[in-house]
Motif scaffolding. Sequence first.
Motif, PDB file in Angstrom:
ATOM      1  N   THR A 143       0.834  -1.201   0.000  1.00  0.00           N
ATOM      2  CA  THR A 143       0.000   0.000   0.000  1.00  0.00           C
ATOM      3  C   THR A 143       0.865   1.245   0.000  1.00  0.00           C
ATOM      4  OG1 THR A 143      -1.745  -1.165   1.211  1.00  0.00           O
ATOM      5  CG2 THR A 143      -1.841   1.234   1.215  1.00  0.00           C
ATOM      6  N   ARG A 144       1.978   1.203   0.738  1.00  0.00           N
ATOM      7  CA  ARG A 144       2.887   2.353   0.757  1.00  0.00           C
ATOM      8  C   ARG A 144       3.476   2.613  -0.621  1.00  0.00           C
ATOM      9  NH1 ARG A 144       4.941  -0.083   5.574  1.00  0.00           N
ATOM     10  NH2 ARG A 144       6.951  -0.506   4.576  1.00  0.00           N
ATOM     11  N   ARG A 145       3.732   1.555  -1.380  1.00  0.00           N
ATOM     12  CA  ARG A 145       4.256   1.751  -2.738  1.00  0.00           C
ATOM     13  C   ARG A 145       3.224   2.422  -3.634  1.00  0.00           C
ATOM     14  NH1 ARG A 145       7.885  -3.591  -4.397  1.00  0.00           N
ATOM     15  NH2 ARG A 145       9.627  -3.146  -2.987  1.00  0.00           N
ATOM     16  N   PHE A 146       1.953   2.060  -3.468  1.00  0.00           N
ATOM     17  CA  PHE A 146       0.895   2.725  -4.227  1.00  0.00           C
ATOM     18  C   PHE A 146       0.795   4.192  -3.831  1.00  0.00           C
ATOM     19  CE2 PHE A 146      -0.676  -1.366  -5.670  1.00  0.00           C
ATOM     20  CZ  PHE A 146      -1.333  -1.049  -6.849  1.00  0.00           C
ATOM     21  N   LEU A 147       0.886   4.468  -2.541  1.00  0.00           N
ATOM     22  CA  LEU A 147       0.831   5.863  -2.079  1.00  0.00           C
ATOM     23  C   LEU A 147       1.995   6.665  -2.641  1.00  0.00           C
ATOM     24  CD1 LEU A 147      -0.146   5.242   1.667  1.00  0.00           C
ATOM     25  CD2 LEU A 147      -1.624   6.154  -0.134  1.00  0.00           C
ATOM     26  N   GLY A 148       3.190   6.076  -2.642  1.00  0.00           N
ATOM     27  CA  GLY A 148       4.353   6.748  -3.203  1.00  0.00           C
ATOM     28  C   GLY A 148       4.233   6.977  -4.697  1.00  0.00           C
ATOM     29  N   TRP A 149       3.545   6.064  -5.385  1.00  0.00           N
ATOM     30  CA  TRP A 149       3.337   6.208  -6.837  1.00  0.00           C
ATOM     31  C   TRP A 149       2.355   7.337  -7.128  1.00  0.00           C
ATOM     32  CZ3 TRP A 149      -1.265   4.003  -9.425  1.00  0.00           C
ATOM     33  CH2 TRP A 149      -1.237   4.193 -10.812  1.00  0.00           C
ATOM     34  N   LEU A 150       1.301   7.438  -6.323  1.00  0.00           N
ATOM     35  CA  LEU A 150       0.267   8.450  -6.558  1.00  0.00           C
ATOM     36  C   LEU A 150       0.724   9.846  -6.149  1.00  0.00           C
ATOM     37  CD1 LEU A 150      -2.855   6.430  -5.352  1.00  0.00           C
ATOM     38  CD2 LEU A 150      -2.344   7.096  -7.694  1.00  0.00           C
ATOM     39  N   ALA A 151       1.561   9.932  -5.125  1.00  0.00           N
ATOM     40  CA  ALA A 151       2.043  11.241  -4.655  1.00  0.00           C
ATOM     41  C   ALA A 151       3.548  11.169  -4.428  1.00  0.00           C
ATOM     42  CB  ALA A 151       1.308  11.639  -3.379  1.00  0.00           C
ATOM     43  N   PRO A 152       4.332  11.079  -5.515  1.00  0.00           N
ATOM     44  CA  PRO A 152       5.778  10.844  -5.369  1.00  0.00           C
ATOM     45  C   PRO A 152       6.506  11.957  -4.624  1.00  0.00           C
ATOM     46  CG  PRO A 152       5.203  11.339  -7.656  1.00  0.00           C
ATOM     47  CD  PRO A 152       3.926  11.139  -6.927  1.00  0.00           C
ATOM     48  N   LEU A 153       6.137  13.224  -4.846  1.00  0.00           N
ATOM     49  CA  LEU A 153       6.840  14.318  -4.189  1.00  0.00           C
ATOM     50  C   LEU A 153       6.496  14.401  -2.702  1.00  0.00           C
ATOM     51  CD1 LEU A 153       6.577  17.081  -6.937  1.00  0.00           C
ATOM     52  CD2 LEU A 153       8.507  15.589  -6.420  1.00  0.00           C
ATOM     53  N   LYS A 154       5.303  13.979  -2.356  1.00  0.00           N
ATOM     54  CA  LYS A 154       4.866  14.016  -0.955  1.00  0.00           C
ATOM     55  C   LYS A 154       5.623  13.005  -0.109  1.00  0.00           C
ATOM     56  CE  LYS A 154       0.649  14.223   1.810  1.00  0.00           C
ATOM     57  NZ  LYS A 154      -0.831  14.244   1.780  1.00  0.00           N
ATOM     58  N   TYR A 155       5.957  11.869  -0.727  1.00  0.00           N
ATOM     59  CA  TYR A 155       6.663  10.809   0.004  1.00  0.00           C
ATOM     60  C   TYR A 155       8.060  10.588  -0.581  1.00  0.00           C
ATOM     61  CZ  TYR A 155       1.814   9.948   1.336  1.00  0.00           C
ATOM     62  OH  TYR A 155       0.529  10.084   1.781  1.00  0.00           O
ATOM     63  N   ALA A 156       8.705  11.698  -0.963  1.00  0.00           N
ATOM     64  CA  ALA A 156       9.982  11.623  -1.688  1.00  0.00           C
ATOM     65  C   ALA A 156      11.120  11.039  -0.857  1.00  0.00           C
ATOM     66  CB  ALA A 156      10.371  13.008  -2.189  1.00  0.00           C
ATOM     67  N   ASP A 157      11.032  11.147   0.456  1.00  0.00           N
ATOM     68  CA  ASP A 157      12.132  10.679   1.304  1.00  0.00           C
ATOM     69  C   ASP A 157      12.079   9.195   1.611  1.00  0.00           C
ATOM     70  OD1 ASP A 157      13.175  13.232   1.432  1.00  0.00           O
ATOM     71  OD2 ASP A 157      12.035  13.766   3.231  1.00  0.00           O
ATOM     72  N   ASP A 158      10.978   8.551   1.272  1.00  0.00           N
ATOM     73  CA  ASP A 158      10.849   7.145   1.671  1.00  0.00           C
ATOM     74  C   ASP A 158      10.193   6.316   0.576  1.00  0.00           C
ATOM     75  OD1 ASP A 158      10.834   4.809   3.045  1.00  0.00           O
ATOM     76  OD2 ASP A 158       9.655   5.513   4.748  1.00  0.00           O
ATOM     77  N   GLU A 159       8.848   6.335   0.509  1.00  0.00           N
ATOM     78  CA  GLU A 159       8.112   5.419  -0.365  1.00  0.00           C
ATOM     79  C   GLU A 159       8.449   5.597  -1.845  1.00  0.00           C
ATOM     80  OE1 GLU A 159       6.674   6.809   2.357  1.00  0.00           O
ATOM     81  OE2 GLU A 159       6.555   4.875   3.384  1.00  0.00           O
ATOM     82  N   SER A 160       8.664   6.821  -2.297  1.00  0.00           N
ATOM     83  CA  SER A 160       8.921   7.065  -3.727  1.00  0.00           C
ATOM     84  C   SER A 160      10.363   7.475  -4.005  1.00  0.00           C
ATOM     85  CB  SER A 160       7.960   8.145  -4.249  1.00  0.00           C
ATOM     86  OG  SER A 160       8.098   9.341  -3.502  1.00  0.00           O
ATOM     87  N   TYR A 161      11.250   7.269  -3.037  1.00  0.00           N
ATOM     88  CA  TYR A 161      12.644   7.698  -3.209  1.00  0.00           C
ATOM     89  C   TYR A 161      13.298   7.039  -4.420  1.00  0.00           C
ATOM     90  CZ  TYR A 161      17.629   8.198  -2.334  1.00  0.00           C
ATOM     91  OH  TYR A 161      18.973   8.466  -2.474  1.00  0.00           O
ATOM     92  N   GLN A 162      13.169   5.713  -4.522  1.00  0.00           N
ATOM     93  CA  GLN A 162      13.819   4.988  -5.616  1.00  0.00           C
ATOM     94  C   GLN A 162      13.281   5.428  -6.972  1.00  0.00           C
ATOM     95  OE1 GLN A 162      13.095   0.738  -5.858  1.00  0.00           O
ATOM     96  NE2 GLN A 162      15.189   0.347  -6.529  1.00  0.00           N
ATOM     97  N   SER A 163      11.966   5.570  -7.079  1.00  0.00           N
ATOM     98  CA  SER A 163      11.352   5.974  -8.358  1.00  0.00           C
ATOM     99  C   SER A 163      11.792   7.373  -8.770  1.00  0.00           C
ATOM    100  CB  SER A 163       9.825   5.913  -8.248  1.00  0.00           C
ATOM    101  OG  SER A 163       9.396   4.599  -7.989  1.00  0.00           O
ATOM    102  N   LEU A 164      11.843   8.303  -7.828  1.00  0.00           N
ATOM    103  CA  LEU A 164      12.250   9.668  -8.158  1.00  0.00           C
ATOM    104  C   LEU A 164      13.711   9.723  -8.592  1.00  0.00           C
ATOM    105  CD1 LEU A 164      10.503  11.836  -5.413  1.00  0.00           C
ATOM    106  CD2 LEU A 164      10.014  11.804  -7.853  1.00  0.00           C
TER     107      LEU A 164
END
Length: 303
Positions: free
Chosen positions: A144-165
């Motif tokens: 679920t955290r990966r989905f959240l990071g995908w939908l709001a990458p800048l909001k979770y830039a330090d953790d969930e979406s770090y790799q994608s960014l």
Amino acid sequence: YIMSIVVTLTLFSPLKVAAKGAVRWIKIGPLSLQVAEVSKILIILWVAAMISKYINHRNKIRVLLFIWIPSMLSVLFLFKVSSNLSSAIIIGGIIFGMTFIMTPFWKIHIGVVAAGGVGVYYYINHLRNLIKLNVNPKDYSFRTRRFLGWLAPLKYADDESYQSLQALYAVASGGFSGKGLGNSTQKLHAIPEAQNDMILAVICEELGLFGAVCLILLYLLIIWRLMIIANNASDLYGALIVVGIMAHLSIQVLLNIAVVTNTIPNTGVSLPFISYGGTSISILLAEMGLALSVSRGIKLEVA
């Protein structure tokens, strides 16, 4: 089919190896083996055998269910044991692709895709509402955290979406012609798993858009040649094996590209023939050997 279950059961044996919080490998002496990769080729062989055996059966819907139900049970079992969602998706896609191409029930397949699409749509809407409520991602499962990071990458830039960014930064900095082979800076410290799941981002940074397009064209060439072999195979079983290999390669390439470009949520999918991984490359080469074996049996007509 039995072998695919037996191979998965080895994850309960003393041979199992845990890495990064997941149990997906077994170790035999100095060699380690990723169980899901072996299951892929075994399932291709089993589905090919079932379709070729029952393709002329009167009740074709029963045949389709006879293939789908055991196959999906095997996929769910693999997912439950190893928590390897990406491999489960790939194996499910292989089964779906083989039955879609080789059976006449395209309406059933489209209905399944439509139903799945509706489910995903409502799930994503639910997650968007959670993002608006500023929920703490740590309260949810890592998927679920990966989905959240995908939908709001800048909001979770330090953790969930770090790799994608970081991967997107690498793709963008490469431009059209890239920084030059070996000159990537993102791979040195920023991108986790740069040698594996995110290798395409490094290619884009070093060789640019031009290099990435050339790589994709090479994949298209392999897929096209596999299609030619399947169309001209001397027997149905051989054609089905090649169709399964073609589905495996196509799905894995598409998923990897989609993950690197943040088109879909981040999931661990290696890039065929490029990413680091001994089991993956060995199984892919074995599949290419099977395809060449089928190609060797094609008899050319001499005018």
